[in-house]
Scaffold this active site. Structure first.
Site, short mmCIF file in Angstrom:
data_model
loop_
_atom_site.label_atom_id
_atom_site.label_comp_id
_atom_site.label_asym_id
_atom_site.label_seq_id
_atom_site.Cartn_x
_atom_site.Cartn_y
_atom_site.Cartn_z
N HIS A 53 0.83 -1.20 0.00
CA HIS A 53 0.00 0.00 0.00
C HIS A 53 0.87 1.25 0.00
O HIS A 53 0.58 2.24 -0.70
CB HIS A 53 -0.91 -0.03 1.23
CG HIS A 53 -1.93 1.05 1.25
ND1 HIS A 53 -2.58 1.44 2.40
CD2 HIS A 53 -2.43 1.84 0.27
CE1 HIS A 53 -3.43 2.41 2.13
NE2 HIS A 53 -3.36 2.68 0.84
N GLU A 56 2.28 1.91 -3.46
CA GLU A 56 1.25 2.50 -4.33
C GLU A 56 1.18 4.01 -4.13
O GLU A 56 1.12 4.79 -5.08
CB GLU A 56 -0.11 1.87 -4.01
CG GLU A 56 -1.29 2.49 -4.73
CD GLU A 56 -2.53 2.61 -3.86
OE1 GLU A 56 -3.06 3.73 -3.74
OE2 GLU A 56 -2.95 1.59 -3.29
N HIS A 57 1.24 4.46 -2.86
CA HIS A 57 1.22 5.89 -2.58
C HIS A 57 2.46 6.58 -3.15
O HIS A 57 2.36 7.67 -3.74
CB HIS A 57 1.17 6.12 -1.06
CG HIS A 57 -0.21 6.08 -0.50
ND1 HIS A 57 -0.77 7.14 0.17
CD2 HIS A 57 -1.15 5.11 -0.50
CE1 HIS A 57 -2.00 6.83 0.57
NE2 HIS A 57 -2.25 5.59 0.17
N GLU A 134 -4.69 8.04 6.86
CA GLU A 134 -5.67 7.21 6.16
C GLU A 134 -5.99 5.97 6.98
O GLU A 134 -7.16 5.57 7.08
CB GLU A 134 -5.11 6.82 4.79
CG GLU A 134 -6.02 5.91 3.99
CD GLU A 134 -5.38 5.45 2.70
OE1 GLU A 134 -5.97 4.57 2.05
OE2 GLU A 134 -4.30 5.95 2.35
#
Length: 805
Positions: A53, A56-57, A134
């Site tokens: 994750h 991806e950021h 997040e």
């Protein structure tokens, strides 16, 4: 089982191992790219949860060639498109959609950011804090907490039980071991991906673009992903969870055939069917539950976790056993009927219809997720779901009636004739014809000619001006009256919805034009026979920013009391008007005939909605530890020149606002801005949700950004300004607007009181916009007379009340 693949789709394999899917679709106005990397959160070494994750950021932070101000996200937003990415258990997706003229630039940036990531340590530290915010927002969301609880009975060794979101504690950026793991994960998995390109461009053009920009990916073969352990330790295939308003059945399926995706989707489709004779209809009729949702929570390597959720407005525990027994009773019936031609044919028709109306992005995704057609897989799924000893039959089930909206209607009767006449009677007018023509001529429905009759997409808007705002009970009654029809309409390619805004209630249809006359007639009959709703509406808790967005339309007009609380009096003294966009000329008479059944009185001259001239702050309390702010800044006038300037301000402000408040100040994960039209009123919308900042601090950051907006505009050089202006203007050309985009713009123009030719006039204003006019608009936003509307989770701040800028 499922709709066959489009025969125009090309599938190729590049020399570097990349798989290409290319689909030329002439009906589209936009192009989309969907790229899947065959690695996700479950492929990360257990020492570094959240690494997939996090990567991806990082890829969105820009490259040496395309830094933050010109990276994929900034570029797509500048051209009015959409862009995002999503990390799943076993794959990661990157995707965007833009007008065709801007597609090459987007594809170039997508490939560059994946092939040449910039792993700057300072940027990693900043982005980790964003990811941490997040994670906090996600962990506090009730739906996330519920899903985590659903996984608790699973095998503790299965990756579904592990933590994968990532936060500041699981991502030790300075440690060399972590940096090595990050580099190794990228090098191992970010190759041999699958990319799908869809749009109106010719196949040869799509292929040339793909070959030009994907050859920079490293050469490799599809990585081997480790197989997970069994889902359950006790060899059970089903378990149950229960809380106050939900009954959850979870099926842990093992050793499924490779071709099982379509089988699971097919099962979910009929499990969730909301039509007469369905499982849900029976449960609702006997007041056992009000909704049913079937979805696959996980699927990989022959495993699947299928979730069936029953929800009720009351305590569901007292009916849990009866619901479960009824479910298995229906499932036993379905297992004997799942190969019935009527079910399979309707499902194929529905899939085909969706292909005919869905967006470029949805098509691009469907080309990645290749459908299969295995009946054996469905049999295997049902065998594992059925108990060894099924309960005694409770009900005589029947197949649901076919969806009549999926059948293409015959050619409409000649509009110049009435029933019983033939072409030989042409020219012989009757009293009945005169009456019908008179009713059509005086109808409040306007058939727009702003868009050419092309393709098969259309839209219908029908608005009622009520005597008072509808109360929640009336809105629930309106929604309930349309619920069965919405199900069939969606499967026939038409999205049907109803919404309230002040004293107005809007019925909207968008999609495939052929079934619209029938849908409209059924909808109007249902609305005319409106009855009081039973029970209270079931409202799922929302994260604060989503709750504010849901409230925004109804808050755009000052409240009018008292509210309309009697459903039977809903249409008393109600007046209506409407707009139809993109309908073939032969369909217009059918719509006019259906409108004869509309409740209320047609009125083609409804006055524009009234808006407050004062700044307003509305406090919306939320059951969350996080705070959120929405600020809507309306244009001071409703003329097209002001709208053009506000649209350009929104475009220029979007990237800097995101950069300042999300990346630099790290206020939170949910940070956005853009142009919004509310019931014909144009304005700039700014939104922030923060896990740590109070509302006063969030508002001050937004206000400070607005205070600096004139300086931001004034410092633009002529070339940059013209590029931004021209890119915005191009988005309103007929060749760039999709059907839903164009129809929504025309409806908002109708609400604002603009005449026909709106799109051409708006384009002219945009292309003629100068820097001075835009600067004046930026200054107007900060003046006290700009009637800001603020929705927030805490009371107003002193600076808002004083109108400081």
């Amino acid at each position: 089982m499922s709709a066959p693949n489009h025969f125009h789709t090309q599938r190729l394999t590049q020399e570097n191992g990349l798989t290409l899917s290319l689909r030329h679709e002439p009906r589209l106005k936009q192009c989309a790219a969907f790229l899947r990397v065959h690695a996700g959160s479950h492929d990360v070494p257990t020492a570094w949860p959240g690494l997939a994750h996090f990567l991806e950021h990082l890829l969105f932070l820009g490259t040496d060639r395309f830094p933050a101000g010109d990276n994929l996200m900034a570029y797509v937003q500048r051209h009015g498109g959409q862009v995002n990415a999503r990390t799943q258990a076993r794959h990661t997706d990157f995707f965007f959609e833009v007008p065709s003229a801007a597609f090459e630039g987007g594809l170039e940036r997508l490939c560059d950011m994946l092939a040449h990531p910039r792993m700057n340590l300072d940027e990693q530290v900043r982005e980790r804090e964003v990811l941490h915010a997040e994670f906090i927002a996600w962990a506090r969301e009730p739906s996330a907490q519920r899903q985590l609880s659903l996984f608790q009975p699973l095998n503790p060794a299965h990756p579904l039980r592990a933590f994968h979101a990532g936060n500041r504690f699981s991502l030790p950026i300075p440690r060399p071991a972590f940096q090595q793991a990050l580099a190794d994960f990228y090098q191992q998995f970010y190759q041999a991906a699958h990319i799908s390109l869809v749009g109106p461009l010719p196949d040869t053009t799509l292929k040339a673009l793909a070959e030009r920009y994907t050859d920079q990916f490293a050469k490799g073969s599809a990585p081997r992903q480790s197989r997970p352990p069994t889902l359950m330790l006790n060899h059970q295939s089903v378990y149950q969870q229960l809380d106050a308003k939900h009954l959850d059945l979870l099926f842990a399926l093992e050793q499924l055939p490779e071709a099982c995706s379509a089988a699971l989707e097919y099962a979910c489709h009929w499990l969730s069917a909301d039509k007469p004779g369905s499982l849900l209809a029976y449960l609702r009729e006997h007041q056992l539950c009000h909704s049913l949702k079937a979805e696959v929570l996980y699927q990989f390597a022959g495993q699947a976790l299928l979730h069936i959720e029953f929800s009720a407005t009351h305590n569901i525990a007292q009916n849990a056993t009866q619901i479960s027994d009824t479910f298995y009773d229906w499932l036993a019936f379905f297992s004997t009927q799942h190969q019935h031609p009527a079910l399979r044919n309707e499902y194929i028709l529905q899939r085909q219809r969706q292909q005919e109306v869905c967006s470029a992005l949805a098509l691009a995704r469907s080309e990645i997720e290749l459908p299969d057609q295995s009946l054996e897989a469905l049999t295997c799924v049902l065998q594992q779901m059925l108990p060894a000893t099924p309960p005694a039959p409770q009900h005589t089930w029947q197949l649901p009636p076919p969806n009549p909206l999926l059948v293409t209607p015959k050619e409409p009767i000649n509009a110049g004739l009435i029933r019983g006449q033939t072409s030989a009677h042409r020219g012989l007018r009757t009293f009945a014809q005169d009456r019908l023509r008179s009713r059509r001529d005086h109808s409040a429905m306007r058939f727009s000619a702003d868009l050419p009759e092309a393709g098969h997409e259309a839209a219908i808007y029908l608005r009622w001006r009520l005597t008072a705002p509808p109360a929640a009970s009336v809105q629930l009654a309106l929604a309930n009256s349309l619920r069965p029809l919405k199900h069939d309409a969606r499967h026939a390619g038409v999205e049907l919805s109803g919404s309230a805004c002040g004293t107005d209630w809007l019925l909207k249809m968008q999609g495939f034009h052929a079934p619209m006359p029938a849908i409209l007639e059924h909808a109007l009959r249902a609305l005319s026979a409106l009855e009081a709703a039973q029970g209270a509406p079931a409202v799922a808790p929302l994260m604060p920013i989503r709750q504010l967005l849901k409230r925004l339309p109804e808050c755009s007009q000052p409240g009018i009391e008292p509210t309309l609380s009697d459903a039977s009096q809903c249409w008393a003294r109600a007046r209506w008007d409407g707009l139809a966009v993109g309908l073939p000329s032969a369909t217009a008479p059918l719509i006019s005939a259906a409108l004869n059944k509309a409740p209320g009185t047609p009125d083609g001259h409804l006055p524009r909605a009234e808006y407050s001239a004062q700044r307003r702050w509305i406090t919306e309390t939320c059951d969350s530890n996080e705070q959120a702010v929405l600020l809507f800044c309306p244009a001071p006038t409703g003329d097209l020149r002001a709208e053009a300037a506000w649209r350009l301000l929104a475009q220029v402000a979007q990237t800097p606002f995101y950069q300042q408040l999300r990346v630099e100040r790290q206020l939170g994960y949910a940070v956005f801005s853009g142009l919004r039209q509310l019931n014909g009123q144009t304005g700039l919308l700014f939104g922030v949700q923060s896990p740590h900042a109070p509302v006063a601090e969030i508002f001050e950051h937004i206000r400070a950004f607005l205070g600096g907006l004139p300086t931001l505009i004034a410092t633009l050089d002529e070339t940059t300004f013209m590029q931004a202006r021209d890119a915005l203007a191009q988005q309103f050309l007929p060749t760039a607007l999709s059907g839903p985009q164009a129809s929504e713009l025309l409806w908002q123009a109708t609400l604002a009181g603009h005449s026909s030719g709106y799109l051409e006039a708006l384009y002219a204003e945009l292309i003629g916009l100068d820097l001075r006019t835009t600067l004046v608009a930026a200054q107007q936003i900060n003046r006290p007379e700009c009637a800001w509307l603020c929705l927030a989770t805490q009371p107003e701040t002193e600076s808002f009340l004083l109108g400081e800028s």
